[in-house]
Write a protein that holds these residues in place. Structure first.
Motif, short mmCIF file in Angstrom:
data_model
loop_
_atom_site.label_atom_id
_atom_site.label_comp_id
_atom_site.label_asym_id
_atom_site.label_seq_id
_atom_site.Cartn_x
_atom_site.Cartn_y
_atom_site.Cartn_z
N GLY A 135 41.22 31.33 12.23
CA GLY A 135 42.32 31.38 13.18
C GLY A 135 41.72 31.79 14.50
O GLY A 135 40.58 32.27 14.55
N PHE A 136 42.46 31.59 15.58
CA PHE A 136 41.90 31.87 16.89
C PHE A 136 42.91 32.68 17.71
O PHE A 136 44.12 32.42 17.65
CB PHE A 136 41.55 30.56 17.60
N LEU A 137 42.42 33.65 18.47
CA LEU A 137 43.28 34.47 19.31
C LEU A 137 43.76 33.69 20.54
O LEU A 137 43.22 32.62 20.85
CB LEU A 137 42.52 35.72 19.78
N TYR A 138 44.71 34.27 21.23
CA TYR A 138 45.25 33.65 22.44
C TYR A 138 44.13 33.39 23.46
O TYR A 138 43.41 34.33 23.84
CB TYR A 138 46.33 34.59 23.03
N ASN A 139 43.97 32.15 23.86
CA ASN A 139 42.94 31.73 24.83
C ASN A 139 41.49 31.87 24.34
O ASN A 139 40.55 31.68 25.13
CB ASN A 139 43.07 32.49 26.17
N MET A 140 41.31 32.18 23.07
CA MET A 140 39.97 32.49 22.56
C MET A 140 38.96 31.37 22.78
O MET A 140 37.85 31.59 23.27
CB MET A 140 40.05 32.87 21.08
N ILE A 141 39.33 30.13 22.42
CA ILE A 141 38.37 29.04 22.57
C ILE A 141 38.07 28.76 24.03
O ILE A 141 36.93 28.55 24.42
CB ILE A 141 38.88 27.77 21.84
N ARG A 142 39.11 28.82 24.86
CA ARG A 142 38.89 28.56 26.29
C ARG A 142 37.98 29.62 26.92
O ARG A 142 37.16 29.31 27.78
CB ARG A 142 40.23 28.46 27.01
#
Lengths: 243, 243
Positions: B190-197
């Protein structure tokens, strides 16, 4: 005079094609205007060939003569600063005075993107041809192979075409399939008007069983009516011009 | 009641993100309206998670309960006939009543596309992040490897994020480079808010020498300020949700 060669990328969606026209906006005109803005020189751009309304390019080439002594890196920066978002100059080269973007071209490569799924694709909607039918990919590959080599491609060009010689050589057609996306890369000595779009339309029609003949028979017929539809322009990309 | 799971593709350019909002147009609202048109049922769609303004999806998932007895193939055809060009339903499945698109999600994959060239790209302008700086790709790969595994990703999320637990697992990050185009595929729990960006912005900043620390040090710092910029949303694609 200096002879300058440009390598040009564009998204053709908003233009009536490469070639300058009296009433419609063309890519040629936009770039000639940009050259004027940067060099104050009214030049005539000679491209490797026209691209039709809606067709894109990663590597269109064009050349022009100029008296301007602007250095190359300033010319590319200047042009890209005044050109719209959907056109950019990727390379500026100084070439000898005999060079001509069309007459010197030894070959070209094009890419055509098919999106093959019952469901339409929002993300590919502007840059791929949506084919909702089941395609027999073995048949597709077999028929692609029949296109390779030197043939009279009369069956695969629009009647409007005036040139007498319809013999062209296709060096290779690569097929890359990733899920619903089928990318076809064509390399050849040159291509007739609408030739790739008619080839793609015919490959689709043959592989879905709508046309019973194979490509070899259609080539031999030398008759546009034996081929399939002209696939849409928005999925076609001029990739590179070889010199 | 039936529990229906949808797999959804969208071009996020024209929307204020997935989640319904009082004044702006969201993807959730458009699809709920389409479901109402086809089934006459006012449903609430539960997605696998929000996607931000401008983010695209090939495989977003969402589920809803309905009393409608419409068969699946009619539902998918009906929805796709009333949905706009930039949203489509790729799959309709009937799932058991406990299924919930968010709580049942075991992992997700995302793609991020970087266009790395001094010259901007007309064709990639709407779906890739234009990075005009020279990147040290060895450094890039080394730093990508430091992200794999289970870490506290506090440095890589926007302060707005409220969840306490910022530990996530990244299973893999694939790098595919073809000329100017660098495609990164992230798979994780899973990914946090804005994590990939923020990860992408940091990888770019580290690889061009603007940030001197490496990713390992930035993870350890647990401080958003140590990471790089938030890369733009229009180059991010939710590819798949795993159950």
């Amino acid at each position: 005079m200096r002879n300058i060669k440009l390598t040009i990328e564009y998204d053709g969606s908003n233009y009536k094609g490469w070639q300058k026209q009296p009433t419609e906006i063309s890519i040629q005109e936009i770039i000639e205007d940009a050259i004027f803005k940067i060099t104050r020189d009214k030049v005539k751009l000679e491209a490797s060939g026209r691209t039709d309304k809606g067709v894109h390019a990663f590597g269109q080439t064009a050349s022009f003569f100029t008296n301007s002594d602007i250095v190359k890196y300033k010319l590319i920066r200047g042009l890209n600063s005044v050109l719209p978002d959907d056109i950019s100059i990727r390379k500026v080269e100084e070439v000898n005075s005999e060079f001509h973007a069309r007459y010197y071209a030894k070959g070209k490569s094009y890419k055509y993107i098919i999106y093959n799924s019952q469901v339409r694709s929002p993300i590919y909607r502007n840059n791929a041809y949506h084919v909702p039918y089941k395609l027999d990919m073995n048949k597709f590959r077999q028929n692609v192979n029949m296109l390779i080599g030197t043939h009279d491609f009369t069956s695969f060009t629009s009647i409007k075409e005036g040139t007498d010689n319809k013999i062209r050589t296709i060096y290779s057609i690569d097929i890359e399939q990733k899920n619903e996306v089928i990318e076809l890369t064509f390399k050849g000595s040159g291509f007739l008007y609408n030739m790739i779009r008619i080839i793609v339309g015919t490959l689709v029609d043959v592989s879905r069983g709508r046309i019973k003949s194979n490509i070899e028979e259609i080539i031999d017929a030398k008759n546009r009516k034996r081929a399939g539809i002209t696939a849409p322009s928005h999925a076609l990309y001029l990739m590179e011009v070889y010199y």
